[in-house]
Design a protein around this motif. Structure first.
Motif, PDB file in Angstrom:
ATOM      1  N   ASP A  24       0.841  -1.191   0.000  1.00 19.31           N
ATOM      2  CA  ASP A  24       0.000   0.000   0.000  1.00 19.31           C
ATOM      3  C   ASP A  24       0.875   1.239   0.000  1.00 19.31           C
ATOM      4  O   ASP A  24       2.045   1.191   0.401  1.00 19.31           O
ATOM      5  CB  ASP A  24      -0.924  -0.008   1.227  1.00 19.31           C
ATOM      6  N   GLU A  25       0.313   2.348  -0.456  1.00 18.58           N
ATOM      7  CA  GLU A  25       1.019   3.629  -0.488  1.00 18.58           C
ATOM      8  C   GLU A  25       0.119   4.695   0.127  1.00 18.58           C
ATOM      9  O   GLU A  25      -1.047   4.824  -0.242  1.00 18.58           O
ATOM     10  CB  GLU A  25       1.399   4.009  -1.922  1.00 18.58           C
ATOM     11  N   ILE A  26       0.678   5.462   1.074  1.00 15.14           N
ATOM     12  CA  ILE A  26      -0.080   6.482   1.787  1.00 15.14           C
ATOM     13  C   ILE A  26       0.705   7.784   1.760  1.00 15.14           C
ATOM     14  O   ILE A  26       1.926   7.789   1.941  1.00 15.14           O
ATOM     15  CB  ILE A  26      -0.366   6.066   3.244  1.00 15.14           C
ATOM     16  N   SER A  27      -0.011   8.887   1.567  1.00 15.22           N
ATOM     17  CA  SER A  27       0.590  10.213   1.606  1.00 15.22           C
ATOM     18  C   SER A  27      -0.090  11.018   2.711  1.00 15.22           C
ATOM     19  O   SER A  27      -1.315  11.097   2.767  1.00 15.22           O
ATOM     20  CB  SER A  27       0.419  10.918   0.254  1.00 15.22           C
ATOM     21  N   VAL A  28       0.721  11.577   3.615  1.00 14.26           N
ATOM     22  CA  VAL A  28       0.195  12.244   4.804  1.00 14.26           C
ATOM     23  C   VAL A  28       0.804  13.633   4.935  1.00 14.26           C
ATOM     24  O   VAL A  28       1.984  13.833   4.646  1.00 14.26           O
ATOM     25  CB  VAL A  28       0.494  11.426   6.083  1.00 14.26           C
ATOM     26  N   GLN A  29      -0.006  14.578   5.392  1.00 17.22           N
ATOM     27  CA  GLN A  29       0.493  15.915   5.672  1.00 17.22           C
ATOM     28  C   GLN A  29       1.100  15.971   7.065  1.00 17.22           C
ATOM     29  O   GLN A  29       0.681  15.264   7.982  1.00 17.22           O
ATOM     30  CB  GLN A  29      -0.637  16.946   5.578  1.00 17.22           C
ATOM     31  N   GLU A  30       2.093  16.812   7.230  1.00 15.85           N
ATOM     32  CA  GLU A  30       2.745  16.961   8.520  1.00 15.85           C
ATOM     33  C   GLU A  30       1.747  17.473   9.567  1.00 15.85           C
ATOM     34  O   GLU A  30       0.958  18.374   9.303  1.00 15.85           O
ATOM     35  CB  GLU A  30       3.928  17.921   8.410  1.00 15.85           C
ATOM     36  N   VAL A  80       5.010   5.235   3.108  1.00 22.36           N
ATOM     37  CA  VAL A  80       4.413   6.468   3.632  1.00 22.36           C
ATOM     38  C   VAL A  80       5.268   7.657   3.220  1.00 22.36           C
ATOM     39  O   VAL A  80       6.471   7.681   3.467  1.00 22.36           O
ATOM     40  CB  VAL A  80       4.283   6.415   5.167  1.00 22.36           C
ATOM     41  N   THR A  81       4.641   8.626   2.593  1.00 23.88           N
ATOM     42  CA  THR A  81       5.323   9.835   2.158  1.00 23.88           C
ATOM     43  C   THR A  81       4.652  11.058   2.764  1.00 23.88           C
ATOM     44  O   THR A  81       3.485  11.017   3.161  1.00 23.88           O
ATOM     45  CB  THR A  81       5.319   9.958   0.628  1.00 23.88           C
ATOM     46  N   GLU A  82       5.406  12.151   2.804  1.00 21.34           N
ATOM     47  CA  GLU A  82       4.864  13.416   3.287  1.00 21.34           C
ATOM     48  C   GLU A  82       4.319  14.207   2.108  1.00 21.34           C
ATOM     49  O   GLU A  82       4.963  14.308   1.062  1.00 21.34           O
ATOM     50  CB  GLU A  82       5.935  14.228   4.003  1.00 21.34           C
ATOM     51  N   SER A  83       3.152  14.767   2.261  1.00 23.28           N
ATOM     52  CA  SER A  83       2.550  15.583   1.218  1.00 23.28           C
ATOM     53  C   SER A  83       2.457  17.029   1.683  1.00 23.28           C
ATOM     54  O   SER A  83       2.162  17.307   2.848  1.00 23.28           O
ATOM     55  CB  SER A  83       1.143  15.082   0.866  1.00 23.28           C
TER      56      SER A  83
END
Length: 275
Positions: A135-141, A217-220
Protein backbone atom coordinates in the motif's frame (compact mmCIF):
# COMPACT_ATOMS: atom_id res chain seq x y z
CA UNK A 1 63.46 -31.71 -2.29
CA UNK A 2 61.69 -35.05 -1.91
CA UNK A 3 59.32 -35.83 -4.77
CA UNK A 4 55.99 -37.61 -4.36
CA UNK A 5 55.65 -41.19 -5.54
CA UNK A 6 53.00 -42.17 -8.16
CA UNK A 7 50.98 -43.94 -5.43
CA UNK A 8 51.00 -40.81 -3.27
CA UNK A 9 49.85 -38.68 -6.22
CA UNK A 10 47.06 -41.15 -7.02
CA UNK A 11 45.91 -41.15 -3.41
CA UNK A 12 45.95 -37.35 -3.31
CA UNK A 13 43.97 -37.16 -6.57
CA UNK A 14 41.39 -39.59 -5.24
CA UNK A 15 41.05 -37.67 -1.98
CA UNK A 16 40.67 -34.41 -3.86
CA UNK A 17 38.03 -35.94 -6.16
CA UNK A 18 36.11 -37.36 -3.20
CA UNK A 19 36.15 -33.95 -1.53
CA UNK A 20 34.76 -32.32 -4.67
CA UNK A 21 31.96 -34.87 -5.03
CA UNK A 22 31.08 -34.52 -1.36
CA UNK A 23 30.84 -30.76 -1.88
CA UNK A 24 28.68 -31.39 -4.94
CA UNK A 25 26.30 -33.57 -2.93
CA UNK A 26 26.03 -30.89 -0.26
CA UNK A 27 25.23 -28.30 -2.92
CA UNK A 28 22.56 -30.60 -4.35
CA UNK A 29 21.05 -31.03 -0.88
CA UNK A 30 21.10 -27.27 -0.30
CA UNK A 31 19.49 -26.70 -3.67
CA UNK A 32 16.76 -29.24 -2.88
CA UNK A 33 16.05 -27.59 0.50
CA UNK A 34 15.89 -24.17 -1.16
CA UNK A 35 13.52 -25.49 -3.79
CA UNK A 36 11.29 -27.06 -1.12
CA UNK A 37 11.15 -23.81 0.84
CA UNK A 38 10.31 -21.84 -2.28
CA UNK A 39 7.53 -24.24 -3.32
CA UNK A 40 5.07 -21.78 -1.80
CA UNK A 41 4.12 -19.31 -4.53
CA UNK A 42 4.48 -15.65 -3.55
CA UNK A 43 1.66 -13.47 -4.85
CA UNK A 44 1.66 -9.67 -4.59
CA UNK A 45 -1.40 -7.45 -4.55
CA UNK A 46 -2.27 -3.86 -3.74
CA UNK A 47 -5.04 -2.69 -1.46
CA UNK A 48 -8.24 -2.17 -3.42
CA UNK A 49 -6.99 -4.29 -6.33
CA UNK A 50 -7.46 -7.91 -7.36
CA UNK A 51 -5.13 -10.88 -7.21
CA UNK A 52 -5.28 -14.29 -8.91
CA UNK A 53 -4.14 -17.56 -7.36
CA UNK A 54 -3.35 -19.50 -10.52
CA UNK A 55 -3.31 -23.25 -11.06
CA UNK A 56 -2.71 -25.53 -14.05
CA UNK A 57 -5.31 -28.19 -14.77
CA UNK A 58 -7.57 -29.21 -17.60
CA UNK A 59 -11.18 -28.19 -17.27
CA UNK A 60 -12.57 -31.67 -18.07
CA UNK A 61 -10.64 -33.25 -15.15
CA UNK A 62 -11.75 -30.86 -12.41
CA UNK A 63 -13.98 -32.38 -9.76
CA UNK A 64 -13.71 -30.07 -6.72
CA UNK A 65 -11.89 -26.78 -6.07
CA UNK A 66 -11.48 -25.47 -2.54
CA UNK A 67 -9.46 -22.64 -1.02
CA UNK A 68 -8.45 -22.82 2.65
CA UNK A 69 -6.78 -20.45 5.06
CA UNK A 70 -5.75 -21.45 8.58
CA UNK A 71 -7.87 -24.62 8.29
CA UNK A 72 -10.90 -22.49 7.40
CA UNK A 73 -12.71 -22.94 4.11
CA UNK A 74 -12.78 -19.72 2.10
CA UNK A 75 -14.17 -21.08 -1.18
CA UNK A 76 -15.67 -24.44 -2.13
CA UNK A 77 -16.66 -25.28 -5.70
CA UNK A 78 -18.19 -28.54 -6.88
CA UNK A 79 -21.17 -28.01 -9.15
CA UNK A 80 -21.65 -24.56 -7.66
CA UNK A 81 -19.30 -22.33 -5.69
CA UNK A 82 -19.82 -21.31 -2.09
CA UNK A 83 -17.72 -18.38 -0.88
CA UNK A 84 -17.19 -17.02 2.61
CA UNK A 85 -17.68 -13.53 1.19
CA UNK A 86 -18.46 -12.01 -2.18
CA UNK A 87 -14.85 -11.07 -2.87
CA UNK A 88 -13.57 -14.60 -3.57
CA UNK A 89 -14.63 -16.55 -6.65
CA UNK A 90 -13.39 -19.16 -9.14
CA UNK A 91 -12.29 -18.14 -12.61
CA UNK A 92 -11.74 -20.59 -15.45
CA UNK A 93 -11.10 -24.21 -14.49
CA UNK A 94 -9.52 -23.70 -11.07
CA UNK A 95 -8.00 -20.20 -10.76
CA UNK A 96 -9.19 -18.29 -7.68
CA UNK A 97 -9.57 -14.50 -7.68
CA UNK A 98 -9.66 -12.30 -4.58
CA UNK A 99 -11.20 -8.88 -5.26
CA UNK A 100 -10.92 -5.55 -3.45
CA UNK A 101 -7.92 -6.57 -1.37
CA UNK A 102 -7.66 -5.41 2.23
CA UNK A 103 -4.87 -5.78 4.79
CA UNK A 104 -6.49 -8.76 6.49
CA UNK A 105 -6.27 -10.76 3.23
CA UNK A 106 -2.49 -11.02 3.64
CA UNK A 107 -1.18 -14.42 4.65
CA UNK A 108 -0.98 -18.04 3.54
CA UNK A 109 -3.53 -19.94 1.47
CA UNK A 110 -3.90 -23.56 0.36
CA UNK A 111 -5.69 -24.43 -2.88
CA UNK A 112 -6.87 -28.03 -3.25
CA UNK A 113 -7.88 -29.15 -6.72
CA UNK A 114 -9.48 -32.60 -7.08
CA UNK A 115 -9.65 -34.14 -10.54
CA UNK A 116 -10.89 -37.42 -11.97
CA UNK A 117 -8.46 -40.10 -13.10
CA UNK A 118 -10.08 -42.41 -15.66
CA UNK A 119 -13.43 -41.35 -14.20
CA UNK A 120 -12.92 -43.71 -11.22
CA UNK A 121 -10.31 -42.29 -8.85
CA UNK A 122 -10.19 -38.80 -7.37
CA UNK A 123 -6.73 -37.35 -6.73
CA UNK A 124 -5.96 -34.00 -5.06
CA UNK A 125 -3.47 -31.40 -6.22
CA UNK A 126 -2.37 -29.05 -3.44
CA UNK A 127 -0.95 -25.60 -4.17
CA UNK A 128 0.29 -23.16 -1.52
CA UNK A 129 0.41 -19.38 -1.78
CA UNK A 130 1.72 -16.52 0.32
CA UNK A 131 -0.27 -13.36 -0.35
CA UNK A 132 1.71 -10.19 0.22
CA UNK A 133 -0.06 -6.80 0.15
CA UNK A 134 1.48 -3.43 -0.61
CA UNK A 135 0.00 0.00 0.00
CA UNK A 136 1.02 3.63 -0.49
CA UNK A 137 -0.08 6.48 1.79
CA UNK A 138 0.59 10.21 1.61
CA UNK A 139 0.19 12.24 4.80
CA UNK A 140 0.49 15.91 5.67
CA UNK A 141 2.74 16.96 8.52
CA UNK A 142 0.91 17.27 11.81
CA UNK A 143 -1.85 14.80 10.92
CA UNK A 144 -2.41 11.43 12.59
CA UNK A 145 -1.58 8.37 10.50
CA UNK A 146 -3.45 5.11 11.13
CA UNK A 147 -1.86 1.88 9.97
CA UNK A 148 -4.55 -0.80 10.12
CA UNK A 149 -2.03 -3.58 9.68
CA UNK A 150 -1.86 -5.22 13.09
CA UNK A 151 -3.42 -8.51 12.05
CA UNK A 152 -4.20 -11.52 14.20
CA UNK A 153 -1.24 -13.31 12.59
CA UNK A 154 1.15 -10.30 12.80
CA UNK A 155 4.11 -10.52 15.15
CA UNK A 156 5.90 -7.21 14.67
CA UNK A 157 6.07 -4.01 12.62
CA UNK A 158 9.34 -2.50 11.37
CA UNK A 159 10.15 0.90 9.88
CA UNK A 160 12.78 1.89 7.32
CA UNK A 161 13.22 5.62 6.67
CA UNK A 162 14.32 7.12 3.38
CA UNK A 163 17.97 7.64 4.33
CA UNK A 164 18.61 4.29 5.99
CA UNK A 165 18.92 0.75 4.65
CA UNK A 166 18.20 -0.86 8.02
CA UNK A 167 14.92 -1.73 9.70
CA UNK A 168 13.91 -0.59 13.20
CA UNK A 169 11.23 -2.32 15.22
CA UNK A 170 8.34 -0.03 16.19
CA UNK A 171 5.84 -2.61 17.48
CA UNK A 172 5.88 -6.17 18.76
CA UNK A 173 2.91 -8.23 19.85
CA UNK A 174 4.46 -9.22 23.15
CA UNK A 175 6.07 -5.82 23.75
CA UNK A 176 3.78 -3.12 22.37
CA UNK A 177 5.05 0.08 20.74
CA UNK A 178 8.69 1.09 21.03
CA UNK A 179 8.58 4.71 19.85
CA UNK A 180 7.08 7.96 21.08
CA UNK A 181 3.92 9.26 19.40
CA UNK A 182 2.85 5.70 18.53
CA UNK A 183 -0.25 4.12 20.02
CA UNK A 184 -1.80 0.67 19.59
CA UNK A 185 -5.56 0.50 19.98
CA UNK A 186 -7.69 -2.44 18.86
CA UNK A 187 -5.36 -3.47 16.05
CA UNK A 188 -4.75 0.06 14.80
CA UNK A 189 -1.23 1.45 14.97
CA UNK A 190 -1.47 5.25 15.02
CA UNK A 191 1.36 7.74 14.49
CA UNK A 192 0.35 10.94 16.22
CA UNK A 193 1.36 14.32 14.76
CA UNK A 194 3.09 12.94 11.68
CA UNK A 195 6.55 14.39 10.87
CA UNK A 196 9.03 13.93 8.05
CA UNK A 197 11.03 11.44 10.16
CA UNK A 198 8.02 9.12 10.07
CA UNK A 199 8.18 8.78 6.28
CA UNK A 200 9.55 5.63 4.68
CA UNK A 201 8.36 2.04 4.55
CA UNK A 202 6.55 0.10 7.25
CA UNK A 203 6.34 -3.68 7.00
CA UNK A 204 4.27 -6.18 8.99
CA UNK A 205 5.91 -9.56 9.67
CA UNK A 206 4.32 -12.79 10.84
CA UNK A 207 5.71 -15.18 13.47
CA UNK A 208 7.95 -16.86 10.88
CA UNK A 209 9.49 -13.58 9.73
CA UNK A 210 7.54 -13.55 6.45
CA UNK A 211 6.33 -10.18 5.20
CA UNK A 212 2.56 -9.75 5.22
CA UNK A 213 2.18 -6.06 4.39
CA UNK A 214 4.36 -3.13 3.39
CA UNK A 215 3.14 0.45 3.46
CA UNK A 216 5.13 3.22 1.77
CA UNK A 217 4.41 6.47 3.63
CA UNK A 218 5.32 9.84 2.16
CA UNK A 219 4.86 13.42 3.29
CA UNK A 220 2.55 15.58 1.22
CA UNK A 221 2.61 19.38 1.03
CA UNK A 222 0.24 21.84 -0.57
CA UNK A 223 1.23 23.89 -3.59
CA UNK A 224 0.08 27.48 -4.12
CA UNK A 225 -3.20 26.16 -5.58
CA UNK A 226 -3.94 24.01 -2.54
CA UNK A 227 -3.17 20.71 -4.32
CA UNK A 228 -1.24 17.96 -2.59
CA UNK A 229 2.35 17.37 -3.74
CA UNK A 230 3.95 14.00 -3.12
CA UNK A 231 7.53 14.65 -1.98
CA UNK A 232 8.73 11.06 -2.29
CA UNK A 233 9.75 10.08 -5.81
CA UNK A 234 11.72 6.98 -4.91
CA UNK A 235 9.35 4.13 -4.10
CA UNK A 236 10.79 0.63 -4.08
CA UNK A 237 9.42 -2.76 -3.21
CA UNK A 238 11.76 -5.02 -1.24
CA UNK A 239 9.80 -8.10 -2.36
CA UNK A 240 11.07 -7.66 -5.96
CA UNK A 241 14.67 -7.90 -4.71
CA UNK A 242 13.83 -10.93 -2.55
CA UNK A 243 12.12 -12.77 -5.42
CA UNK A 244 15.06 -11.91 -7.71
CA UNK A 245 17.56 -13.58 -5.38
CA UNK A 246 15.29 -16.57 -4.83
CA UNK A 247 15.24 -17.11 -8.61
CA UNK A 248 19.00 -16.59 -8.97
CA UNK A 249 19.92 -19.07 -6.21
CA UNK A 250 19.10 -22.29 -8.15
CA UNK A 251 20.87 -20.87 -11.23
CA UNK A 252 24.01 -20.17 -9.20
CA UNK A 253 23.99 -23.67 -7.70
CA UNK A 254 23.60 -25.20 -11.18
CA UNK A 255 26.55 -23.18 -12.54
CA UNK A 256 28.77 -24.28 -9.64
CA UNK A 257 27.77 -27.90 -10.21
CA UNK A 258 28.64 -27.70 -13.92
CA UNK A 259 32.04 -26.11 -13.16
CA UNK A 260 32.88 -28.78 -10.59
CA UNK A 261 31.92 -31.64 -12.93
CA UNK A 262 33.88 -30.08 -15.80
CA UNK A 263 36.96 -29.62 -13.55
CA UNK A 264 36.82 -33.26 -12.49
CA UNK A 265 36.45 -34.36 -16.11
CA UNK A 266 39.49 -32.33 -17.23
CA UNK A 267 41.50 -33.63 -14.29
CA UNK A 268 40.50 -37.22 -15.10
CA UNK A 269 41.55 -36.88 -18.75
CA UNK A 270 44.83 -35.27 -17.72
CA UNK A 271 45.62 -38.16 -15.33
CA UNK A 272 44.57 -40.66 -18.00
CA UNK A 273 46.99 -39.18 -20.55
CA UNK A 274 49.71 -39.01 -17.88
CA UNK A 275 49.28 -42.76 -17.11
Amino acid sequence: MKSSTPDQKTHADRSFTMFRWLTLLLLLLFSFISYSESSTVSVTGKTGGNVTLSCESEDREIYVVELNRLSKNILYCEKKCKSENGRVFKEGSCDVVIKDLIYSDAGKYTLNVYYNNDQTEVKPQTLKYHLYIHDEISVQEGEDLKLDGLLFNAYKVEHQNRISSGWKEVWRRDGGVSRDRLTDHDGHLTINEFTVTDTGTYRVLDYEGETLITVSVTESVLDWKGNLIDTDEDKTDDTEHRNHWMLMLPVGVFVIMVLMVWTDFVRFRRNLHRD
